[in-house]
Design an enzyme around this catalytic site. Structure first.
Site, short mmCIF file in Angstrom:
data_model
loop_
_atom_site.label_atom_id
_atom_site.label_comp_id
_atom_site.label_asym_id
_atom_site.label_seq_id
_atom_site.Cartn_x
_atom_site.Cartn_y
_atom_site.Cartn_z
N HIS A 66 19.90 37.00 17.47
CA HIS A 66 19.20 36.33 18.57
C HIS A 66 20.19 35.50 19.38
O HIS A 66 21.10 34.91 18.81
CB HIS A 66 18.12 35.38 18.04
CG HIS A 66 16.99 36.05 17.38
ND1 HIS A 66 15.94 36.62 18.06
CD2 HIS A 66 16.73 36.26 16.06
CE1 HIS A 66 15.09 37.13 17.21
NE2 HIS A 66 15.55 36.93 15.98
N PRO A 67 19.95 35.40 20.69
CA PRO A 67 20.72 34.43 21.47
C PRO A 67 20.16 33.04 21.21
O PRO A 67 19.01 32.89 20.81
CB PRO A 67 20.45 34.86 22.91
CG PRO A 67 19.09 35.49 22.85
CD PRO A 67 19.00 36.15 21.50
N PHE A 119 19.25 27.82 16.05
CA PHE A 119 17.86 27.38 16.04
C PHE A 119 16.97 28.56 16.36
O PHE A 119 17.08 29.18 17.42
CB PHE A 119 17.68 26.27 17.09
CG PHE A 119 16.27 25.82 17.31
CD1 PHE A 119 15.54 25.24 16.29
CD2 PHE A 119 15.68 25.97 18.56
CE1 PHE A 119 14.23 24.81 16.50
CE2 PHE A 119 14.38 25.55 18.78
CZ PHE A 119 13.65 24.97 17.75
N ALA A 123 9.57 31.63 20.69
CA ALA A 123 9.54 30.98 21.99
C ALA A 123 8.40 31.45 22.90
O ALA A 123 8.11 30.81 23.90
CB ALA A 123 10.88 31.21 22.71
#
Length: 168
Positions: A66-67, A119, A123
């Site tokens: 993930h970014p 983290f 989202a």
């Protein structure tokens, strides 16, 4: 893609589609062994039970796919295979104020330094301010507590992506 189409994919292509939903190799391998699946409910149940049985190393591997929240440049370059999904998941960040983006960047650095992975938050539907609040709320966690929270967030992301896969 329909469930029938997913069930009929050659194994390498099936694994690639699953990898787009969750980047943990062990999860992808175990999920691919469950195919063909009879329905979407069975698919999602298998995804959850396999995910929970994965190791912390597997969870961390998935997180690495993930970014960081707010890292739009990385999203476009490094994560091209999931960029469209991730961009939609992080859409609210694109409208965030400079101040919120700076706080997210600083919080991301603190989080990475403390926990050793980025983290992770589901989202979808959250504003940048909400994600920043969650980040600040989770920073005081112990590593043992936070890995469980991050694992649960990844599980939500995987479920959403599996659902998107079936409607794309």
């Amino acid at each position: 893609m329909t469930l029938a189409a997913l069930n009929s994919l050659p194994l390498p292509q099936l694994k690639e589609e699953l990898r787009r939903c969750c980047g943990a190799a062990a999860w992808v391998e175990r999920m691919s062994e469950r195919f063909p699946v009879k329905d979407a409910v069975s698919l999602l149940e298998a995804a959850g039970s396999i995910w929970k049985a994965c190791s912390e190393d597997d969870w961390r591997e998935a997180f690495s796919h993930h970014p960081q929240i707010g890292d739009l440049a990385s999203l476009k370059k490094k994560f091209a295979s999931t960029a469209q999904w991730a961009a939609g998941e992080q859409a609210a960040v694109q409208q965030a104020s400079e101040n919120i983006l700076e706080e997210l960047a600083a919080g991301n650095r603190q989080y990475l330094e403390k926990f050793g992975y980025i983290f992770i938050v589901c989202a979808s539907g959250k504003s940048a301010a909400e994600m920043l609040h969650l980040l600040k709320e989770r920073l005081p966690h112990t590593p043992a507590d936070e890995i469980r929270v991050a694992m649960a967030e990844q599980e939500k992301i995987t479920k959403i992506r599996l659902e998107k896969l079936l409607i794309s």
